[in-house]
Design an enzyme around this catalytic site. Structure first.
Site, PDB file in Angstrom:
ATOM      1  N   TYR A 130      39.078 -41.308   6.334  1.00 49.83           N
ATOM      2  CA  TYR A 130      37.810 -41.545   7.027  1.00 49.83           C
ATOM      3  C   TYR A 130      36.961 -40.267   7.059  1.00 49.83           C
ATOM      4  O   TYR A 130      35.746 -40.322   6.919  1.00 49.83           O
ATOM      5  CB  TYR A 130      38.084 -42.044   8.450  1.00 49.83           C
ATOM      6  CG  TYR A 130      36.846 -42.183   9.292  1.00 49.83           C
ATOM      7  CD1 TYR A 130      35.981 -43.262   9.121  1.00 49.83           C
ATOM      8  CD2 TYR A 130      36.519 -41.231  10.257  1.00 49.83           C
ATOM      9  CE1 TYR A 130      34.829 -43.389   9.879  1.00 49.83           C
ATOM     10  CE2 TYR A 130      35.371 -41.357  11.023  1.00 49.83           C
ATOM     11  CZ  TYR A 130      34.533 -42.432  10.835  1.00 49.83           C
ATOM     12  OH  TYR A 130      33.398 -42.554  11.586  1.00 49.83           O
ATOM     13  N   GLU A 131      37.616 -39.130   7.238  1.00 51.28           N
ATOM     14  CA  GLU A 131      36.913 -37.849   7.318  1.00 51.28           C
ATOM     15  C   GLU A 131      36.656 -37.233   5.940  1.00 51.28           C
ATOM     16  O   GLU A 131      36.241 -36.087   5.847  1.00 51.28           O
ATOM     17  CB  GLU A 131      37.697 -36.877   8.202  1.00 51.28           C
ATOM     18  CG  GLU A 131      37.720 -37.310   9.656  1.00 51.28           C
ATOM     19  CD  GLU A 131      38.439 -36.340  10.569  1.00 51.28           C
ATOM     20  OE1 GLU A 131      39.145 -35.420  10.088  1.00 51.28           O
ATOM     21  OE2 GLU A 131      38.300 -36.508  11.801  1.00 51.28           O
ATOM     22  N   GLY A 147      36.939 -51.219  19.217  1.00 46.03           N
ATOM     23  CA  GLY A 147      36.099 -52.071  20.049  1.00 46.03           C
ATOM     24  C   GLY A 147      36.866 -52.790  21.138  1.00 46.03           C
ATOM     25  O   GLY A 147      36.282 -53.498  21.951  1.00 46.03           O
ATOM     26  N   GLY A 167      38.905 -51.088  23.258  1.00 44.69           N
ATOM     27  CA  GLY A 167      39.194 -50.137  24.326  1.00 44.69           C
ATOM     28  C   GLY A 167      40.404 -49.245  24.094  1.00 44.69           C
ATOM     29  O   GLY A 167      40.795 -48.494  24.984  1.00 44.69           O
ATOM     30  N   VAL A 194      42.120 -44.745  15.798  1.00 44.35           N
ATOM     31  CA  VAL A 194      42.433 -46.160  15.994  1.00 44.35           C
ATOM     32  C   VAL A 194      42.035 -46.866  14.706  1.00 44.35           C
ATOM     33  O   VAL A 194      40.938 -46.634  14.184  1.00 44.35           O
ATOM     34  CB  VAL A 194      41.682 -46.750  17.213  1.00 44.35           C
ATOM     35  CG1 VAL A 194      41.894 -48.253  17.302  1.00 44.35           C
ATOM     36  CG2 VAL A 194      42.113 -46.061  18.504  1.00 44.35           C
ATOM     37  N   TYR A 250      32.255 -40.325  22.722  1.00 46.88           N
ATOM     38  CA  TYR A 250      32.681 -39.245  23.612  1.00 46.88           C
ATOM     39  C   TYR A 250      31.644 -38.973  24.697  1.00 46.88           C
ATOM     40  O   TYR A 250      31.980 -38.769  25.859  1.00 46.88           O
ATOM     41  CB  TYR A 250      32.957 -37.969  22.817  1.00 46.88           C
ATOM     42  CG  TYR A 250      34.084 -38.086  21.817  1.00 46.88           C
ATOM     43  CD1 TYR A 250      35.223 -38.849  22.077  1.00 46.88           C
ATOM     44  CD2 TYR A 250      34.016 -37.429  20.597  1.00 46.88           C
ATOM     45  CE1 TYR A 250      36.253 -38.947  21.159  1.00 46.88           C
ATOM     46  CE2 TYR A 250      35.044 -37.519  19.667  1.00 46.88           C
ATOM     47  CZ  TYR A 250      36.159 -38.278  19.960  1.00 46.88           C
ATOM     48  OH  TYR A 250      37.174 -38.369  19.044  1.00 46.88           O
ATOM     49  N   ASN A 270      29.897 -37.341  12.488  1.00 44.78           N
ATOM     50  CA  ASN A 270      30.582 -38.524  13.002  1.00 44.78           C
ATOM     51  C   ASN A 270      29.870 -39.064  14.247  1.00 44.78           C
ATOM     52  O   ASN A 270      30.365 -38.978  15.371  1.00 44.78           O
ATOM     53  CB  ASN A 270      32.049 -38.190  13.294  1.00 44.78           C
ATOM     54  CG  ASN A 270      32.891 -39.415  13.501  1.00 44.78           C
ATOM     55  OD1 ASN A 270      32.386 -40.524  13.681  1.00 44.78           O
ATOM     56  ND2 ASN A 270      34.198 -39.217  13.489  1.00 44.78           N
TER      57      ASN A 270
END
Length: 161
Positions: free
Chosen positions: A26-27, A94, A96, A88, A132, A125
């Site tokens: 992803y990064e 989504g 939680g 996640v 956050y 990001n």
């Protein structure tokens, strides 16, 4: 779909590595993952390990993780909790889980009398930054993070008395 949050165990090492690789993908940095299952198991679960992990488990499968360690603030004279990685799986977002993992770490920080709970996020990001900030976290833009690694780390170490 509900998930169980729990402390990671040695037998989770392979699944943790899978999640770490997913995060790195992803990064846009999957080629930078150097660890393997054995090293991860050793550094997280052997006696004297200084890093720890909490996982989110759903239907017997790990779908999220938070890897953290304790640092120290000389100004506060107290430990802090540093979140190294939070991830996640996209299909589970989504619901939680990210917030639940962070809340669990916040509870550990409070229980351990930590003065801070900190982490870093890539500047591009936006979804993570927005998430956050929705929790009350604020960027520390006056600080610039530095890193020594590889040849530069070895070169400096070679100058030690």
């Amino acid at each position: 779909m509900s998930a169980l949050l729990r402390t990671a165990r040695r037998e989770d090492a392979a699944e943790l590595l899978r999640l770490i690789r997913s995060l790195a993908r992803y990064e846009k940095a999957e080629d930078q993952v150097e660890t393997d299952e054995a090293q991860l198991a050793s550094t997280l679960f052997d006696a004297g390990a200084t890093a720890h992990a909490i996982v989110a488990e759903q239907d017997g499968r790990l779908v999220g993780m938070a890897i953290y360690f304790f640092n120290y603030s000389t100004w506060q004279g107290r430990n802090g909790l540093y979140l190294e990685d939070l991830f996640v799986e996209p299909a589970c977002r989504g619901a939680g889980l990210g917030k639940a993992l962070l809340a669990q770490l916040a509870a550990i920080a409070v229980e351990q009398n930590c003065g801070r709970f900190e982490w870093s996020v890539l500047d591009w990001n936006t979804p993570a930054i927005d998430f956050y900030e929705s929790l009350g976290a604020r960027p520390q833009s006056e600080w610039v993070r530095y890193r020594l690694e590889g040849e530069a780390l070895n070169a400096l170490a070679g100058t030690a008395g």
